[in-house]
Design an enzyme around this catalytic site. Structure first.
Site, PDB file in Angstrom:
ATOM      1  N   ASP A 146       0.089  -7.539   1.385  1.00  0.00           N
ATOM      2  CA  ASP A 146       0.498  -6.141   1.579  1.00  0.00           C
ATOM      3  C   ASP A 146       2.024  -6.015   1.613  1.00  0.00           C
ATOM      4  O   ASP A 146       2.584  -5.313   2.448  1.00  0.00           O
ATOM      5  CB  ASP A 146      -0.113  -5.549   2.852  1.00  0.00           C
TER       6      ASP A 146
ATOM      7  N   SER B 155       4.812   2.633   7.809  1.00  0.00           N
ATOM      8  CA  SER B 155       4.495   1.495   6.945  1.00  0.00           C
ATOM      9  C   SER B 155       5.716   1.050   6.154  1.00  0.00           C
ATOM     10  O   SER B 155       6.379   1.866   5.510  1.00  0.00           O
ATOM     11  CB  SER B 155       3.383   1.860   5.969  1.00  0.00           C
TER      12      SER B 155
ATOM     13  N   HIS C 234       0.813  -1.218   0.000  1.00  0.00           N
ATOM     14  CA  HIS C 234       0.000   0.000   0.000  1.00  0.00           C
ATOM     15  C   HIS C 234       0.846   1.269   0.000  1.00  0.00           C
ATOM     16  O   HIS C 234       0.336   2.357  -0.299  1.00  0.00           O
ATOM     17  CB  HIS C 234      -0.975   0.001   1.191  1.00  0.00           C
TER      18      HIS C 234
END
Length: 504
Positions: free
Chosen positions: A164, A239, A134
């Site tokens: 992911d 992230s 993402h």
């Protein structure tokens, strides 16, 4: 490129970051010395002695500086730009601009470039970087900035939405990188450090412990999740960053946070375990995509509620609520109602474990599945098929039974029921060969309503006995007596088990 979120009773966010505007302020600090003069006034002949505190004192660690010094240079910032404002097509469908262009006189939507910020980790000295899918999804230009403030253009080696995870590559050699640790050996209570670039303030390090293992947040259909949960603070921008142990090994890739409405960390973060990351990364590097095994079954965890049905007894594992025609499970002889208790000798605690275990096995691999059928144990050899991301988990309509009339009532369940006909089956979106009774209404406050039965559901079985008429429903419930009844429900093309204790 906004980070995504899901909402149940709590909020789970990707820890990716898109934009930031904030104010730094001193709180309760005086800028004046005790003599009323500015803080620049210092006593003469003051000497500052440099010293380094010991890392371990009496067996207790007092600093993580040596670990940070070793691992931090391997963590990078990722700047993902979408310079056109266009989004990717989904399943071959045209994007918004193409749709609007088909309408004469309709103004074209404004396309705005966007920039997303995240983190990544060198996993090889040759410039291979592991990050989140993402973070770089929909980007057409990706820049990597290392801890020594050097920038590089990166190319995408491969990206995998279900896990992911994504792999990037920059040109160069001799980069500091992290070795992947064995996340299966991580224990609840182990000390970990989270390294990344939160809120675009620069590389930061936070510490905490592993709070839980095997977590699933439910983010996204078709996703494979086996998260390490940690209280090491993770914020937007972390992230793709590193979760390392005290040996300096990479044990997780930071991915999501549980956040309050404002979006800040509350000390509950989730990282993709390194063993899952290793498997996905190796396939992306080798072929650019990930192949996963598939059984071809719908499964449910055997909760205490389901186990209360006498036909299940004290069974544990997962129950098969449906077997897809022509699937690996179908060919091997697995049937609806079977209880899967182990795979390749490993105990199946819940559906997420089984799903991840199968997915981590390559297609066409033989596995041994242990099942309970009619309370008798047996082993079945299955040659796995291949998982296809598209079409996983079709939507379940909320009100698929509207417009049905002429029902008959069954007071023990609090349901109005009608025998299923081929025409009615089409309207309820159930397979052509489905036999059962359709729910046309649910009484308020009834046992069925309490267990979530909806108008439009189709009851296929009661206590593993097929029911195709109202008389068969009554007979099955009479045999049940005051015990909970195990019912198989078809809803929008999917099947699931529920237990309902009938009214006396």
């Amino acid at each position: 490129m906004d980070y995504k979120e899901i909402i149940n009773f709590q909020r789970v966010r990707f820890s990716g970051f898109v934009g930031l505007c904030f104010i730094l302020a001193f709180s309760g600090c005086s800028l004046m010395g005790s003599n009323g003069k500015g803080i620049g006034t210092t006593p003469k002949k003051t000497e500052i002695q440099k010293s380094q505190a010991p890392v371990v004192v009496d067996g207790v660690r007092t600093s993580y500086a040596d670990i940070v010094e070793k691992t931090a240079p391997a963590v990078v910032q990722i700047i993902a730009r979408n310079t056109t404002g266009k989004t990717k097509k989904v399943d071959g469908q045209p994007d918004l601009e193409e749709l609007f262009n088909q309408v004469p006189g309709f103004p074209k939507p404004e396309r705005k470039p966007s920039v997303g910020l995240g983190s990544g980790v060198f996993v090889n000295e040759n410039g291979t970087i592991l990050t989140n899918h993402h973070v770089i999804d929909e980007a057409d230009k990706i820049t990597v900035e290392t801890s020594d403030n050097k920038t590089y253009e990166a190319k995408v080696v491969g990206s995998d939405q279900p896990s992911d995870l994504a792999v990037l590559k920059i040109e160069g050699e001799g980069f500091t990188f992290l070795n992947l640790g064995d996340s299966d050996q991580v224990r609840i209570g182990d000390i970990v450090l989270a390294i990344g670039n939160p809120l675009d303030i620069g590389q930061s390090v936070t510490s905490g412990i592993i709070s839980a293992k095997g977590r699933r947040t439910g983010l996204g259909d078709g996703s494979f999740q086996d998260f390490l949960q940690t209280d090491a603070p993770i914020n937007q921008g972390n992230s793709g960053g590193a979760l390392v142990n005290v040996n300096g090994e990479l044990v997780g890739i930071n991915s999501q946070i549980l956040a309050q409405q404002g979006g800040g960390s509350i000390g509950i973060g989730f990282a993709i375990p390194s063993n899952m990351a290793k498997s996905v990364m190796e396939q992306l590097i080798e072929t650019g995509k990930v192949k996963r095994g598939m059984l071809g079954v719908n499964i449910q965890d055997i909760t205490s509620d389901l186990a209360s049905a006498p036909v299940l007894g004290e069974a544990s594992g997962v129950i098969v609520s449906n077997v897809q025609r022509g699937s690996a499970a179908d060919k091997a002889g697995i049937k609806r109602g079977d209880i899967i208790t182990a795979i390749n000798g490993e105990k199946v605690e819940d559906g997420n474990f089984l799903r991840n275990k199968v997915a981590s096995t390559k297609p066409n691999t033989d596995v041994t599945v242990k099942i309970l059928r009619d309370k008798k144990e047996q082993e079945i050899k299955v040659t796995l098929g291949e998982f296809n991301v598209e079409g996983a988990k079709p939507d379940i309509p909320e009100e698929s039974g509207q417009g049905i009339d002429k029902p008959e009532q069954n007071g023990k369940l609090g349901l109005n029921l009608l025998p299923l006909t081929p025409e009615l089956g089409k309207r309820l979106n159930v397979p052509e060969d489905t036999k059962g009774v359709a729910v046309t209404d649910v009484d308020s406050g009834s046992p069925a309503e309490e267990k979530g039965i909806r108008k439009g559901d189709v009851i296929i079985e009661i206590n593993r006995q097929a029911v195709g008429s109202l008389s068969e429903v009554r007979t099955a419930l009479e045999k049940t007596g005051s015990n909970p009844a195990l019912m198989l429900i078809s809803r929008g093309g999917q099947t699931l088990y529920v237990t309902i204790k009938p009214n006396n």
